[in-house]
Design an enzyme around this catalytic site. Structure first.
Site, mmCIF file in Angstrom:
data_model
loop_
_atom_site.group_PDB
_atom_site.id
_atom_site.type_symbol
_atom_site.label_atom_id
_atom_site.label_comp_id
_atom_site.label_asym_id
_atom_site.label_seq_id
_atom_site.Cartn_x
_atom_site.Cartn_y
_atom_site.Cartn_z
ATOM 1 N N GLY A 178 0.403 -1.385 -0.370
ATOM 2 C CA GLY A 178 0.140 -0.689 -0.155
ATOM 3 C C GLY A 178 0.941 1.394 -0.108
ATOM 4 C CG LEU A 179 3.950 2.527 -2.270
ATOM 5 C CD1 LEU A 179 4.250 2.244 -3.360
ATOM 6 C CD2 LEU A 179 4.793 3.090 -0.613
ATOM 7 C CB THR B 243 -1.358 9.577 2.432
ATOM 8 O OG1 THR B 243 -2.106 9.340 2.897
ATOM 9 C CG2 THR B 243 -1.693 10.580 0.950
ATOM 10 C CB ALA C 273 4.254 7.815 -0.379
ATOM 11 C CE LYS D 28 -8.609 3.772 11.408
ATOM 12 N NZ LYS D 28 -6.696 4.633 10.709
ATOM 13 C CD GLU E 8 2.370 3.190 18.971
ATOM 14 O OE1 GLU E 8 0.819 4.056 20.093
ATOM 15 O OE2 GLU E 8 2.863 2.336 20.322
ATOM 16 C CB VAL F 188 -4.534 4.113 18.544
ATOM 17 C CG1 VAL F 188 -5.420 4.765 19.142
ATOM 18 C CG2 VAL F 188 -5.612 2.302 18.402
ATOM 19 C CE LYS G 296 -8.438 5.493 15.045
ATOM 20 N NZ LYS G 296 -8.486 6.779 13.887
ATOM 21 N N GLY H 117 -2.486 11.554 9.969
ATOM 22 C CA GLY H 117 -1.988 12.428 8.808
ATOM 23 C C GLY H 117 -0.797 11.310 8.556
#
Lengths: 431, 431
Positions: free
Chosen positions: B11-12, B14, B17, B107, B131, B134, B207, B304
């Site tokens: 999976g690339l 955001t 990458a 999640k 990690e 969440v 979460k 993000g």
């Protein structure tokens, strides 16, 4: 299930006793979480008979903690004696030398001897863990060493001394003065009989120097920390801070700058909207900025038996579970970099200045002139009320200024006949 | 220095990458901190040609992530595809089956299949780390699993969905209504085209179910989470909250109660002085209460690319350094307890109620009567302005009330002729 992990505890003050209690009370939980039991096998303290609220009857007692560190049937020695020299240091060195893991809550020891102890532990292949040394209620050591290990850390800042934060909180809430509140804090057990380490900022500096080492991969070096305490903070400054939209906090700040890594502990005015502004009483706060993670903030109790025992236990459990970090300060001890020189004079920031001046014509002009000569630019100047010929506080805030320029300006200002007390400086931090 | 740790990234988007970029850009730092290099060896994504700002030329490309998970020259597979079924699940299962460690940010996958995946990983002796699943900017998984492992956890609560927090923050700042702000958030990329998972509270529930498992040693079970989203929060509620000294936040709350472990996600009114009240925009916050540590609070970016990549990297680095936890949810998968049944009807708390009523004589008496019959006791009632015969909001706050009693009272209130809309309920939480 594997063999139990055997723990010897040196020092049975409030933290030591709470640690034994935690390891005993939560034994089932701990065995489940670690995949093996953790048992306290030996303890050492000054008085054998004192009631500490824990059952020590099944444990081997040592009068001398160094003898315990050398002889006890233990995989881990917890050093909870405190102090940078003497028994605490000997216990840690002795345990490492015989190949025992060490867990300590001793920030003074690590701040003064961290690199050498780390090198010794790593050479022996044992763990030297110290989550409890900084902000017991916040797992900040683990966060820096592991949780944010993928980041270049830009800065780590925070409220690192609960005693000072408590005193500042009470001063603000009551309008009372430092000495008065300190005396109360001592009576309540929130401050030591000799409060020097706390109120002079030394305890916070110990902790900051450890955090900086972890954050930047540099050798702990207390001598590189600029340290100021909170003794000179007065009720009038707290009141002005309030008016200007700030709170006064004793902060430790370690930051990558163009002039190297700065490390400073001093009272700061922080905007009331800053994440640390509302962290009151004995709580600690740590703000970490990393290049990928951005800003991460944590708040928890700074000290006290429970939070500190929780942090000691976390280190013991990491060892039991086989997941403790091999590198004491996050990178191999032999590769910790020397801190370059850095001086507070190079600091650039905003400032709050309070002068006590005789209210007479021309004073403001003289002050403004002294600032202009040092190329320091004022943001605001504030005088509450007039009292001709009497002494009144005059408060200024300064735009971004180099500390060396500020000091020059203050020298000139202090020399003015109308200025009757040394100027008070509190740095403004917008973290 | 040992052999490099080889990482394959599935999976690339955001996050994927950014993870590749982090592992490449910080390679020297990572090698120093782990005692060995970490290298990305293989990647898989839908489109090979898309510019992602990272150099993939030296990496083995796989069109099919499941084939990569099976065949790639890798010690760790990072699953950054997302979704609880399909490719993401297959990638994780395939990697575990061949004895590869897995790091995931997923999640939904863990919330739906956590116990089975944990059992599979532990049977194979590989790590399943998450990690990033969440609150990427807060190392909360590590904190619960390791940092506070000596504590019985009483509760874990927090702001777990950045999109909802952003929407609520903008609604408060601008006075605009939900649908309006959501549309803007979508345009800005802060909310998905299909915002259901976020605004209905499902993402936060995923979460929360993971945090609860770690905190209490229970099996992740999404079906035991009471879930309400923020769609029905209106500008008028936000305004009343302000007047009453509250902020509205979507919280996830997991807590030991007399009736078992409660898990609930719903909008809450929190006092403006609560630690989560001022956590705004896309930031997340987590509040943990442990028996020894007391309260520990952490705040950081919830999502993000950067924060999530930082969290993925932390897991990869733990594996590289040989310090990753063997137990996915803090205790052996085979010993995770079943969650007992718990129902929101058993919840006891304070409430904010908003009614839209025709302003006519006797309405207040009818409402008070309906409350009294259900044995619900009112703290305050509030009506701004009078507008005889028109529809006006009437707001009540209730003292500690059992949810089942409240619902009975609201049924009776909703049936009153003067009450023209279904009552709006927001629970008050004083955490």
């Amino acid at each position: 299930m594997s063999d139990p992990l055997k723990v010897a505890v040196a020092g049975l003050g409030t933290v030591g006793a709470a640690t034994v209690r935690l390891l005993q009370e939560q034994a089932d939980l701990i065995a489940l979480r670690c995949g093996r039991p953790v048992v306290v096998t030996a303890v050492s303290a000054r008085s054998r008979d004192k009631d500490r609220g824990v059952d020590l009857s099944a444990l081997t007692w040592y009068d001398d903690p160094v003898v315990m560190a050398r002889d006890a049937d233990a995989d881990v020695v917890c050093e909870l004696i405190g102090g940078s020299e003497g028994a605490a240091k000997e216990v840690v060195e002795t345990a490492i030398a015989r190949g025992c893991h060490v867990v300590t809550a001793n920030k003074a020891l690590l701040s003064n001897h961290g690199p050498a102890l780390a090198a010794a532990a790593e050479a022996k292949g044992v763990v030297l863990a110290y989550e409890a040394a900084v902000a017991g209620g916040i797992p900040v050591i683990k966060t820096l060493r592991e949780g944010l290990a993928g980041n270049h850390i830009k800065s780590v800042c925070g409220i690192l001394n609960g005693t000072c934060n408590y005193i500042l909180t009470v001063m603000r809430a009551t309008g009372r003065d430092f000495a008065d509140v300190l005396a109360d804090a001592q009576a309540l057990g929130y401050a030591e009989a000799d409060p020097t380490f706390d109120v002079e900022g030394i305890d916070a500096a110990h902790k900051l120097s450890i955090l900086a080492s972890l954050a930047f991969g540099t050798k702990v070096d207390l001598s590189k920390v600029h340290i100021e305490g909170i003794r000179h903070i007065s009720a009038v400054d707290i009141q002005f801070a309030e008016e200007l939209g700030y709170r006064i906090k004793l902060l430790g700040i370690a930051r990558q700058t163009d002039h190297g890594i700065e490390q400073r502990v001093h009272p700061c005015m922080v905007p009331v909207t800053a994440p640390v502004a509302t962290v009151d009483d004995v709580f600690n706060a740590v703000v970490i900025e990393g290049d990928f993670v951005g800003r991460s903030v944590a708040v928890g109790r700074g000290a006290g038996a429970g939070p500190t025992a929780s942090a000691v236990a976390a280190d013991v459990l990491d060892i039991a579970a086989g997941r403790a970090s091999a590198f004491t300060f996050g990178v191999p001890a032999g590769q910790l970099a020397e801190l370059s020189d850095w001086s507070m004079e190079q600091h650039v920031g905003e400032y709050y200045i309070r002068l006590m001046v005789r209210d007479e014509p021309g004073v403001f002009a003289d002050i403004a002139d002294a600032l202009r000569k040092a190329e320091v630019s004022m943001e605001a100047i504030l005088q509450r009320g007039r009292a001709p010929a009497e002494v009144v506080p005059v408060v200024m805030t300064l735009h971004e200024t180099r500390e060396s320029s500020l000091r020059k300006a203050l020298e000139n200002i202090a020399a003015l006949p109308a200025v009757v007390e040394p100027p008070r400086v509190i740095r403004i931090e917008s973290l």
